[in-house]
Design a protein around this motif. Structure first.
Motif, PDB file in Angstrom:
ATOM      1  N   ILE A   1       5.778   0.298 -19.904  1.00  0.00           N
ATOM      2  CA  ILE A   1       5.908   1.219 -18.769  1.00  0.00           C
ATOM      3  C   ILE A   1       4.792   0.969 -17.756  1.00  0.00           C
ATOM      4  O   ILE A   1       5.023   0.927 -16.543  1.00  0.00           O
ATOM      5  N   VAL A   2       3.561   0.807 -18.256  1.00  0.00           N
ATOM      6  CA  VAL A   2       2.418   0.563 -17.371  1.00  0.00           C
ATOM      7  C   VAL A   2       2.597  -0.742 -16.620  1.00  0.00           C
ATOM      8  O   VAL A   2       2.330  -0.820 -15.404  1.00  0.00           O
ATOM      9  N   GLU A   3       3.046  -1.791 -17.308  1.00  0.00           N
ATOM     10  CA  GLU A   3       3.229  -3.087 -16.643  1.00  0.00           C
ATOM     11  C   GLU A   3       4.298  -3.020 -15.561  1.00  0.00           C
ATOM     12  O   GLU A   3       4.150  -3.617 -14.481  1.00  0.00           O
ATOM     13  N   ARG A   4       5.383  -2.295 -15.832  1.00  0.00           N
ATOM     14  CA  ARG A   4       6.422  -2.144 -14.803  1.00  0.00           C
ATOM     15  C   ARG A   4       5.883  -1.385 -13.591  1.00  0.00           C
ATOM     16  O   ARG A   4       6.207  -1.711 -12.435  1.00  0.00           O
ATOM     17  N   LYS A   5       5.068  -0.375 -13.839  1.00  0.00           N
ATOM     18  CA  LYS A   5       4.487   0.388 -12.735  1.00  0.00           C
ATOM     19  C   LYS A   5       3.527  -0.477 -11.923  1.00  0.00           C
ATOM     20  O   LYS A   5       3.518  -0.417 -10.673  1.00  0.00           O
ATOM     21  N   LEU A   6       2.735  -1.308 -12.587  1.00  0.00           N
ATOM     22  CA  LEU A   6       1.808  -2.185 -11.863  1.00  0.00           C
ATOM     23  C   LEU A   6       2.577  -3.192 -11.013  1.00  0.00           C
ATOM     24  O   LEU A   6       2.174  -3.491  -9.874  1.00  0.00           O
ATOM     25  N   GLU A   7       3.679  -3.711 -11.528  1.00  0.00           N
ATOM     26  CA  GLU A   7       4.513  -4.620 -10.745  1.00  0.00           C
ATOM     27  C   GLU A   7       5.051  -3.918  -9.498  1.00  0.00           C
ATOM     28  O   GLU A   7       5.070  -4.494  -8.400  1.00  0.00           O
TER      29      GLU A   7
ATOM     30  N   LEU B   1       3.707  -1.312  -7.968  1.00  0.00           N
ATOM     31  CA  LEU B   1       2.605  -1.056  -7.043  1.00  0.00           C
ATOM     32  C   LEU B   1       2.189  -2.322  -6.295  1.00  0.00           C
ATOM     33  O   LEU B   1       1.896  -2.284  -5.096  1.00  0.00           O
ATOM     34  N   ASN B   2       2.162  -3.454  -7.010  1.00  0.00           N
ATOM     35  CA  ASN B   2       1.809  -4.720  -6.359  1.00  0.00           C
ATOM     36  C   ASN B   2       2.842  -5.103  -5.301  1.00  0.00           C
ATOM     37  O   ASN B   2       2.501  -5.600  -4.220  1.00  0.00           O
ATOM     38  N   SER B   3       4.116  -4.859  -5.616  1.00  0.00           N
ATOM     39  CA  SER B   3       5.177  -5.138  -4.647  1.00  0.00           C
ATOM     40  C   SER B   3       5.040  -4.242  -3.424  1.00  0.00           C
ATOM     41  O   SER B   3       5.200  -4.695  -2.274  1.00  0.00           O
ATOM     42  N   GLU B   4       4.730  -2.974  -3.660  1.00  0.00           N
ATOM     43  CA  GLU B   4       4.547  -2.035  -2.555  1.00  0.00           C
ATOM     44  C   GLU B   4       3.367  -2.455  -1.684  1.00  0.00           C
ATOM     45  O   GLU B   4       3.417  -2.372  -0.451  1.00  0.00           O
ATOM     46  N   TRP B   5       2.291  -2.926  -2.323  1.00  0.00           N
ATOM     47  CA  TRP B   5       1.108  -3.374  -1.586  1.00  0.00           C
ATOM     48  C   TRP B   5       1.437  -4.574  -0.704  1.00  0.00           C
ATOM     49  O   TRP B   5       1.047  -4.647   0.463  1.00  0.00           O
ATOM     50  N   ASN B   6       2.183  -5.516  -1.254  1.00  0.00           N
ATOM     51  CA  ASN B   6       2.493  -6.752  -0.519  1.00  0.00           C
ATOM     52  C   ASN B   6       3.445  -6.514   0.655  1.00  0.00           C
ATOM     53  O   ASN B   6       3.333  -7.148   1.695  1.00  0.00           O
ATOM     54  N   LYS B   7       4.394  -5.591   0.447  1.00  0.00           N
ATOM     55  CA  LYS B   7       5.358  -5.320   1.520  1.00  0.00           C
ATOM     56  C   LYS B   7       4.721  -4.572   2.679  1.00  0.00           C
ATOM     57  O   LYS B   7       5.000  -4.847   3.845  1.00  0.00           O
ATOM     58  N   GLY B   8       3.868  -3.585   2.354  1.00  0.00           N
ATOM     59  CA  GLY B   8       3.240  -2.797   3.397  1.00  0.00           C
ATOM     60  C   GLY B   8       4.235  -1.905   4.119  1.00  0.00           C
ATOM     61  O   GLY B   8       5.431  -1.877   3.819  1.00  0.00           O
ATOM     62  N   GLY B   9       3.737  -1.142   5.074  1.00  0.00           N
ATOM     63  CA  GLY B   9       4.600  -0.302   5.886  1.00  0.00           C
ATOM     64  C   GLY B   9       4.997   1.008   5.254  1.00  0.00           C
ATOM     65  O   GLY B   9       5.731   1.786   5.863  1.00  0.00           O
ATOM     66  N   GLY B  10       4.501   1.274   4.075  1.00  0.00           N
ATOM     67  CA  GLY B  10       4.853   2.514   3.397  1.00  0.00           C
ATOM     68  C   GLY B  10       3.659   3.442   3.296  1.00  0.00           C
ATOM     69  O   GLY B  10       3.109   3.874   4.324  1.00  0.00           O
ATOM     70  N   ARG B  11       3.231   3.715   2.082  1.00  0.00           N
ATOM     71  CA  ARG B  11       2.083   4.606   1.882  1.00  0.00           C
ATOM     72  C   ARG B  11       0.792   3.943   2.337  1.00  0.00           C
ATOM     73  O   ARG B  11       0.702   2.718   2.474  1.00  0.00           O
ATOM     74  N   ASP B  12      -0.224   4.764   2.535  1.00  0.00           N
ATOM     75  CA  ASP B  12      -1.530   4.237   2.905  1.00  0.00           C
ATOM     76  C   ASP B  12      -2.059   3.356   1.777  1.00  0.00           C
ATOM     77  O   ASP B  12      -1.906   3.674   0.590  1.00  0.00           O
ATOM     78  N   ARG B  13      -2.724   2.261   2.144  1.00  0.00           N
ATOM     79  CA  ARG B  13      -3.219   1.317   1.144  1.00  0.00           C
ATOM     80  C   ARG B  13      -4.248   1.938   0.188  1.00  0.00           C
ATOM     81  O   ARG B  13      -4.240   1.625  -1.011  1.00  0.00           O
TER      82      ARG B  13
ATOM     83  N   GLU C   1      -4.260   4.835  -1.056  1.00  0.00           N
ATOM     84  CA  GLU C   1      -3.497   5.586  -2.048  1.00  0.00           C
ATOM     85  C   GLU C   1      -2.892   4.646  -3.095  1.00  0.00           C
ATOM     86  O   GLU C   1      -2.943   4.917  -4.301  1.00  0.00           O
ATOM     87  N   ILE C   2      -2.343   3.527  -2.625  1.00  0.00           N
ATOM     88  CA  ILE C   2      -1.764   2.552  -3.552  1.00  0.00           C
ATOM     89  C   ILE C   2      -2.863   1.943  -4.425  1.00  0.00           C
ATOM     90  O   ILE C   2      -2.697   1.781  -5.643  1.00  0.00           O
ATOM     91  N   GLU C   3      -3.997   1.619  -3.805  1.00  0.00           N
ATOM     92  CA  GLU C   3      -5.105   1.001  -4.533  1.00  0.00           C
ATOM     93  C   GLU C   3      -5.636   1.942  -5.626  1.00  0.00           C
ATOM     94  O   GLU C   3      -5.985   1.496  -6.724  1.00  0.00           O
ATOM     95  N   TYR C   4      -5.680   3.237  -5.314  1.00  0.00           N
ATOM     96  CA  TYR C   4      -6.137   4.220  -6.304  1.00  0.00           C
ATOM     97  C   TYR C   4      -5.239   4.195  -7.532  1.00  0.00           C
ATOM     98  O   TYR C   4      -5.718   4.197  -8.676  1.00  0.00           O
ATOM     99  N   GLU C   5      -3.930   4.157  -7.300  1.00  0.00           N
ATOM    100  CA  GLU C   5      -2.987   4.135  -8.418  1.00  0.00           C
ATOM    101  C   GLU C   5      -3.065   2.806  -9.176  1.00  0.00           C
ATOM    102  O   GLU C   5      -2.940   2.776 -10.402  1.00  0.00           O
ATOM    103  N   GLN C   6      -3.263   1.709  -8.457  1.00  0.00           N
ATOM    104  CA  GLN C   6      -3.407   0.418  -9.132  1.00  0.00           C
ATOM    105  C   GLN C   6      -4.592   0.433 -10.099  1.00  0.00           C
ATOM    106  O   GLN C   6      -4.474  -0.017 -11.242  1.00  0.00           O
ATOM    107  N   LYS C   7      -5.722   0.952  -9.653  1.00  0.00           N
ATOM    108  CA  LYS C   7      -6.905   1.009 -10.517  1.00  0.00           C
ATOM    109  C   LYS C   7      -6.664   1.905 -11.722  1.00  0.00           C
ATOM    110  O   LYS C   7      -7.102   1.588 -12.841  1.00  0.00           O
ATOM    111  N   LEU C   8      -5.959   3.006 -11.506  1.00  0.00           N
ATOM    112  CA  LEU C   8      -5.667   3.915 -12.607  1.00  0.00           C
ATOM    113  C   LEU C   8      -4.801   3.222 -13.660  1.00  0.00           C
ATOM    114  O   LEU C   8      -5.103   3.272 -14.861  1.00  0.00           O
TER     115      LEU C   8
END
Length: 367
Positions: A135-141, A143-155, A157-164
């Motif tokens: 589950i964690v690995e799917r979530k990290l994938e 989040l990484n996809s969301e980071w690369n695409k951009g245009g959505g949530r503030d970075r 916020e995404i970075e905080y979740e990635q570290k978690l």
């Protein structure tokens, strides 16, 4: 509170479920996808204090705190991952009762042809960790996809979740369970919807017979030592047979086997300790009721367990302890002794508190 009874095949978990719920009609057996089965029963929590309060106030209705037990089948010793149907069931309970076989029976052989409680515990705990890791690995994938695409949530916020989630991944690799982490309230809120199995407390029940070898602490302390677990021993088959007797016969056999409490009392006391639960009471001529809350629950939060309107409109809590009421004999004498008090919303409710909530009812919005 909902507790899932789990274990490898032929461990005796259904026997334990029957012993715990003999006085209660199961609400039914549910089969999911032909792979996972659930039998459910809702059980009243035995409580001598509520019995005393009932005799003292003579109310129209007495309501004990409740525990839902679920006998969950479908776990085996050779699963790489759990079926989605089983994973959904497991993720929805508040804690686990893990029944571990510690008896030999040639008529019902262990699925791995041996008796080793520590190894059986390790098998299931490791399966839990693997499923959480996926589950964690799917979530990290994601989040990484969301980071690369951009245009959505503030970075940030995404970075905080990635570290978690990277922290969760590291913990599952090195320390077994998410339960071993000290998370902030914000972090707990972020992961609450994932139903991580290793975040849930586990009561380990060694299922013995009269020939079983006594076990030392059966949890591998190197890998699993920091988990939130409790370990107890009992004989499920004997407990089920005793549970079906009348009170006099049951008392006789319990004395014969040196048993000081019923299996229901033993399981519930251990579960309350494991999950850091305590009880408070509301009293009156209409109803006496026990409510289960966790440690560090404040008065306003406790009011919300009764009704959401009480929490939102909370003013004060009138509080006296059960011990003081029982010792002094009446509410008026408790007040005269200065033991009755008003508490604010941040007051931490204590086990055995008797509480009356003062609150402002919500206004009806009418045009």
């Amino acid at each position: 509170m909902k507790l899932g009874i789990i274990g490898l095949p032929h461990c005796g978990k259904t026997t334990l479920f029957s012993a715990l719920t003999h006085d209660y009609n199961p609400t039914g057996k549910k089969v999911v996808d032909g792979k996972a089965q659930i039998a459910t029963a809702i059980v009243s929590v035995p409580d001598e204090r509520i019995e005393w309060l009932s005799n003292h106030y003579n109310p129209t209705k007495v309501s004990h705190a409740k525990i839902t037990f679920q006998d969950i089948s479908g776990i085996t010793n050779n699963q790489e991952t759990f079926p989605r149907s089983l994973l959904t069931i497991l993720s929805q309970v508040d804690g686990f009762i893990h029944v571990v076989r510690n008896f030999d029976d040639p008529n019902m052989p262990h699925p791995m042809q041996r008796i080793n409680a520590e190894e059986d515990i390790k098998i299931l705990l490791d399966e839990f960790a693997i499923n959480d890791m996926l589950i964690v690995e799917r979530k990290l994938e994601s989040l990484n996809s969301e980071w690369n695409k951009g245009g959505g949530r503030d970075r940030p916020e995404i970075e905080y979740e990635q570290k978690l989630f990277e922290q969760l991944h590291h913990t599952l690799e090195t320390k077994y369970g998410i339960d071993t982490l000290q998370l902030t309230k914000q972090q707990q809120k972020l992961i609450s919807g994932f139903g991580f199995l290793t975040s849930k407390p586990m009561l380990i029940v060694l299922n013995n017979d009269d020939k079983s070898q006594k076990q030392k602490y059966p949890v591998n302390t190197i890998r699993h030592g920091k988990l939130k677990t409790e370990v107890i021993s009992l004989m499920s088959k004997l407990e089920m047979e005793i549970a079906q007797l009348d009170q006099d016969d049951a008392s006789f056999f319990m004395k014969e086997y040196g048993m000081s409490e019923t299996v229901l009392d033993k399981i519930i006391q251990s579960a309350y300790k494991m999950m850091s639960l305590k009880s408070f009471y509301t009293v009156g001529n209409n109803e006496i009721r026990a409510w289960a809350i966790t440690d560090n629950t404040n008065a306003q939060q406790a009011a919300g367990t009764i009704h959401s309107d009480m929490q939102s409109g909370f003013i004060r809590a009138e509080v006296m302890s059960f011990a003081n009421l029982k010792e002094l004999g009446s509410e008026s004498l408790v007040k005269a002794a200065g033991k009755w008090r008003l508490e604010g919303k941040e007051y931490i409710v204590q086990d055995g508190d008797i509480i009356n909530i003062r609150f402002s009812p919500p206004r009806n919005n009418q045009n």
